[in-house]
Design a protein around this motif. Structure first.
Motif, PDB file in Angstrom:
ATOM      1  N   ASN A 184      51.928  46.108  28.475  1.00 46.14           N
ATOM      2  CA  ASN A 184      52.476  45.225  29.497  1.00 46.14           C
ATOM      3  C   ASN A 184      51.415  44.787  30.497  1.00 46.14           C
ATOM      4  OD1 ASN A 184      53.836  44.987  32.417  1.00 46.14           O
ATOM      5  ND2 ASN A 184      55.326  44.350  30.876  1.00 46.14           N
ATOM      6  N   LEU A 185      50.524  45.708  30.877  1.00 42.98           N
ATOM      7  CA  LEU A 185      49.543  45.392  31.909  1.00 42.98           C
ATOM      8  C   LEU A 185      48.362  44.566  31.404  1.00 42.98           C
ATOM      9  CD1 LEU A 185      49.541  48.671  34.032  1.00 42.98           C
ATOM     10  CD2 LEU A 185      50.737  46.528  34.446  1.00 42.98           C
ATOM     11  N   ARG A 186      48.352  44.212  30.118  1.00 41.76           N
ATOM     12  CA  ARG A 186      47.338  43.248  29.644  1.00 41.76           C
ATOM     13  C   ARG A 186      47.525  41.898  30.339  1.00 41.76           C
ATOM     14  NH1 ARG A 186      43.657  45.894  28.940  1.00 41.76           N
ATOM     15  NH2 ARG A 186      45.008  47.358  30.018  1.00 41.76           N
ATOM     16  N   LYS A 187      48.726  41.654  30.837  1.00 39.79           N
ATOM     17  CA  LYS A 187      49.060  40.353  31.427  1.00 39.79           C
ATOM     18  C   LYS A 187      48.434  40.141  32.800  1.00 39.79           C
ATOM     19  CE  LYS A 187      53.008  42.262  33.833  1.00 39.79           C
ATOM     20  NZ  LYS A 187      54.441  42.568  33.800  1.00 39.79           N
ATOM     21  N   THR A 188      48.069  41.237  33.480  1.00 38.38           N
ATOM     22  CA  THR A 188      47.793  41.129  34.910  1.00 38.38           C
ATOM     23  C   THR A 188      46.594  40.251  35.250  1.00 38.38           C
ATOM     24  OG1 THR A 188      46.457  43.149  34.933  1.00 38.38           O
ATOM     25  CG2 THR A 188      48.819  43.383  35.358  1.00 38.38           C
ATOM     26  N   THR A 189      45.617  40.177  34.347  1.00 40.04           N
ATOM     27  CA  THR A 189      44.447  39.343  34.645  1.00 40.04           C
ATOM     28  C   THR A 189      44.686  37.880  34.280  1.00 40.04           C
ATOM     29  OG1 THR A 189      43.530  40.065  32.520  1.00 40.04           O
ATOM     30  CG2 THR A 189      42.758  41.203  34.476  1.00 40.04           C
ATOM     31  N   ILE A 190      45.896  37.581  33.784  1.00 41.55           N
ATOM     32  CA  ILE A 190      46.227  36.208  33.392  1.00 41.55           C
ATOM     33  C   ILE A 190      47.226  35.587  34.350  1.00 41.55           C
ATOM     34  CG2 ILE A 190      47.173  34.749  31.550  1.00 41.55           C
ATOM     35  CD1 ILE A 190      46.298  36.919  29.567  1.00 41.55           C
ATOM     36  N   TYR A 191      48.301  36.334  34.686  1.00 42.18           N
ATOM     37  CA  TYR A 191      49.357  35.702  35.485  1.00 42.18           C
ATOM     38  C   TYR A 191      48.902  35.503  36.939  1.00 42.18           C
ATOM     39  CZ  TYR A 191      51.044  40.320  37.301  1.00 42.18           C
ATOM     40  OH  TYR A 191      51.182  41.544  37.912  1.00 42.18           O
ATOM     41  N   GLY A 192      49.667  34.669  37.647  1.00 38.84           N
ATOM     42  CA  GLY A 192      49.338  34.401  39.047  1.00 38.84           C
ATOM     43  C   GLY A 192      48.023  33.672  39.233  1.00 38.84           C
ATOM     44  N   GLY A 193      47.571  32.973  38.201  1.00 39.42           N
ATOM     45  CA  GLY A 193      46.247  32.344  38.221  1.00 39.42           C
ATOM     46  C   GLY A 193      45.248  33.287  37.581  1.00 39.42           C
ATOM     47  N   SER A 194      44.734  32.930  36.419  1.00 36.62           N
ATOM     48  CA  SER A 194      43.850  33.836  35.678  1.00 36.62           C
ATOM     49  C   SER A 194      42.648  34.238  36.533  1.00 36.62           C
ATOM     50  CB  SER A 194      43.374  33.186  34.377  1.00 36.62           C
ATOM     51  OG  SER A 194      42.462  32.149  34.652  1.00 36.62           O
ATOM     52  N   ASN A 195      42.120  35.429  36.256  1.00 38.70           N
ATOM     53  CA  ASN A 195      41.000  35.919  37.066  1.00 38.70           C
ATOM     54  C   ASN A 195      39.772  35.029  36.973  1.00 38.70           C
ATOM     55  OD1 ASN A 195      42.723  37.977  37.686  1.00 38.70           O
ATOM     56  ND2 ASN A 195      41.332  39.628  37.113  1.00 38.70           N
ATOM     57  N   GLU A 196      39.579  34.395  35.825  1.00 37.18           N
ATOM     58  CA  GLU A 196      38.443  33.477  35.683  1.00 37.18           C
ATOM     59  C   GLU A 196      38.569  32.316  36.668  1.00 37.18           C
ATOM     60  OE1 GLU A 196      38.910  35.858  32.056  1.00 37.18           O
ATOM     61  OE2 GLU A 196      40.289  34.621  33.220  1.00 37.18           O
ATOM     62  N   VAL A 197      39.780  31.770  36.765  1.00 40.44           N
ATOM     63  CA  VAL A 197      40.016  30.673  37.711  1.00 40.44           C
ATOM     64  C   VAL A 197      39.887  31.171  39.146  1.00 40.44           C
ATOM     65  CG1 VAL A 197      41.752  29.062  38.574  1.00 40.44           C
ATOM     66  CG2 VAL A 197      41.428  29.321  36.110  1.00 40.44           C
ATOM     67  N   GLN A 198      40.426  32.372  39.414  1.00 41.77           N
ATOM     68  CA  GLN A 198      40.345  32.929  40.765  1.00 41.77           C
ATOM     69  C   GLN A 198      38.895  33.110  41.214  1.00 41.77           C
ATOM     70  OE1 GLN A 198      42.872  33.220  42.844  1.00 41.77           O
ATOM     71  NE2 GLN A 198      44.142  32.405  41.201  1.00 41.77           N
ATOM     72  N   ARG A 199      38.029  33.528  40.295  1.00 37.89           N
ATOM     73  CA  ARG A 199      36.614  33.704  40.660  1.00 37.89           C
ATOM     74  C   ARG A 199      35.981  32.371  41.042  1.00 37.89           C
ATOM     75  NH1 ARG A 199      37.071  37.766  36.536  1.00 37.89           N
ATOM     76  NH2 ARG A 199      36.577  39.818  37.428  1.00 37.89           N
TER      77      ARG A 199
END
Length: 393
Positions: free
Chosen positions: A369-384
């Motif tokens: 389930n927690l594989r999703k966390t770096t994708i949802y809410g704006g992916s971490n790549e975009v956030q960086r």
């Protein structure tokens, strides 16, 4: 810098701790501490208990019926709830749409919607992401056409968390195609019982239907459900996103799960492995650093500063921490963490699990389930990229 809590803050913590201990149903706390499946009734029961106390809208100002707590008090409340095993407050109503209604809604909308959110009686969902419009929300295509005193909404939203339980949904909809994409977006509140709204669950790796597709087929929405001005929805969405990033960080859940990781490591006999304990220590340092960053954002909000500049950092670090503690739990349990047993997510499950501790049975499900966390809410790549542009220039 003095990071110690004041006498008044410590007293407040004790008050919250005592109330949560007396008010939180034991069966719900058991499920949370053992990562077992929470039902809609479990989540709603706790929300209504908080609502009756006046604490579901714990971040609300007094003028809207909230307790008017400081940033530190809010943080202490969240921490005590998490450590006691309380379910996480479903954020879409009290944490996300409510501040938008307070800031940009009219008096009639505030009087109409806020009481149901504060009491926990109305379940809200978030209608942001679409196929092809996730991290790039400005490209949303779900269309709302004004026809007299109504909008006609057509389109699709996806990855709608717990949308199968939703009674109302706040949506970003396209009301104009002129100018930049951001300038044609509006913020609309939609009753999910309206004819033409269809919810289709999406089954995830962990066997749960946590997210959904939501379809709108000629859905008739009263124009007085529009928040603020037409085509100004992007401004309101940015206001909401700062609250979402803080919530996504979920630092207090991380502190609770860190203690669970230590228990599993001790039970499985790897606590004395110095290299493994080093990994736990590194994780604990990151959790403390994340907590300091959360307090910084909350303090900025209180003083009226723009916290959105660093809010993306909360999302990045918080999501990575969630994935890391789930990985370390799997490593601690070893082969007994590997089987994916969907039934083990139910409280009271007594399946044959030779050699493994009961606490290990849901580990694979949580890990998936927690594989999703770096994708949802704006992916971490975009956030960086966003952090690089807004903070570093």
């Amino acid at each position: 810098m003095d990071l110690a809590f004041t006498t008044e803050e410590q007293s407040f913590r004790e008050e919250v701790r005592a109330w949560v201990k007396a008010s939180l149903p034991a069966d719900i706390a058991h499920k949370v501490h053992h990562a077992l499946r929470l039902t809609r009734d479990d989540l709603q029961t706790w929300a209504k208990i908080l609502g009756k106390k006046g604490w579901l809208g714990y971040g609300w100002p007094q003028e809207f019926g909230g307790p008017g707590w400081s940033a530190v008090q809010k943080h202490l409340f969240e921490e005590e709830c998490a450590l006691a095993g309380a379910p996480r407050v479903i954020p879409f109503g009290p944490v996300m749409v409510a501040p938008v209604i307070m800031a940009f809604g009219n008096k009639e909308q505030q009087e109409r919607f806020l009481p149901g959110i504060a009491s926990g009686d109305v379940w809200w969902s978030q209608g942001y992401s679409e196929p092809g419009s996730g991290s790039d929300l400005a490209s949303v295509k779900c269309k709302a056409e004004r026809q007299g005193d109504h909008y006609i909404v057509n389109g699709q939203k996806t990855w709608t968390t717990l949308g199968q339980y939703g009674e109302w949904i706040f949506c970003l909809v396209r009301t104009s195609n002129e100018g930049k994409p951001q300038t044609g977006i509006s913020f609309l509140l939609i009753d999910m019982k309206t004819p033409g709204v269809t919810v289709r669950p999406i089954k995830l790796l962990d066997g749960e239907c946590e997210v959904n597709e939501v379809w709108f087929d000629n859905v008739k929405v009263p124009a007085n459900n529009l928040i603020g001005e037409e085509n100004k929805g992007w401004t309101y969405a940015k206001h909401l996103l700062s609250h979402e990033r803080t919530n996504i960080a979920d630092v207090n859940r991380a502190k609770r799960e860190l203690e669970r990781l230590k228990r599993i490591a001790q039970t499985e006999g790897v606590w004395d492995d110095r290299r493994f304990r080093d990994q736990i220590a590194l994780l604990e340092v990151d959790v403390v650093a994340l907590e300091m960053l959360v307090l910084r954002v909350l303090s900025a909000e209180k003083s009226g500063k723009n916290a959105l500049d660093i809010a993306g950092l909360l999302k990045i670090k918080g999501s990575e921490i969630q994935q890391r503690y789930s990985e370390l739990m799997m490593l601690a349990a070893g082969p007994f963490a590997l089987p994916f047993i969907e039934e083990a997510m139910e409280a009271g499950w007594q399946g044959d699990f030779p050699g493994g501790e009961t606490a290990n049975a849901p580990l694979a499900s949580v890990y998936f389930n927690l594989r999703k966390t770096t994708i949802y809410g704006g992916s971490n790549e975009v956030q960086r990229n966003i952090v690089a542009q807004t903070v570093l220039g």
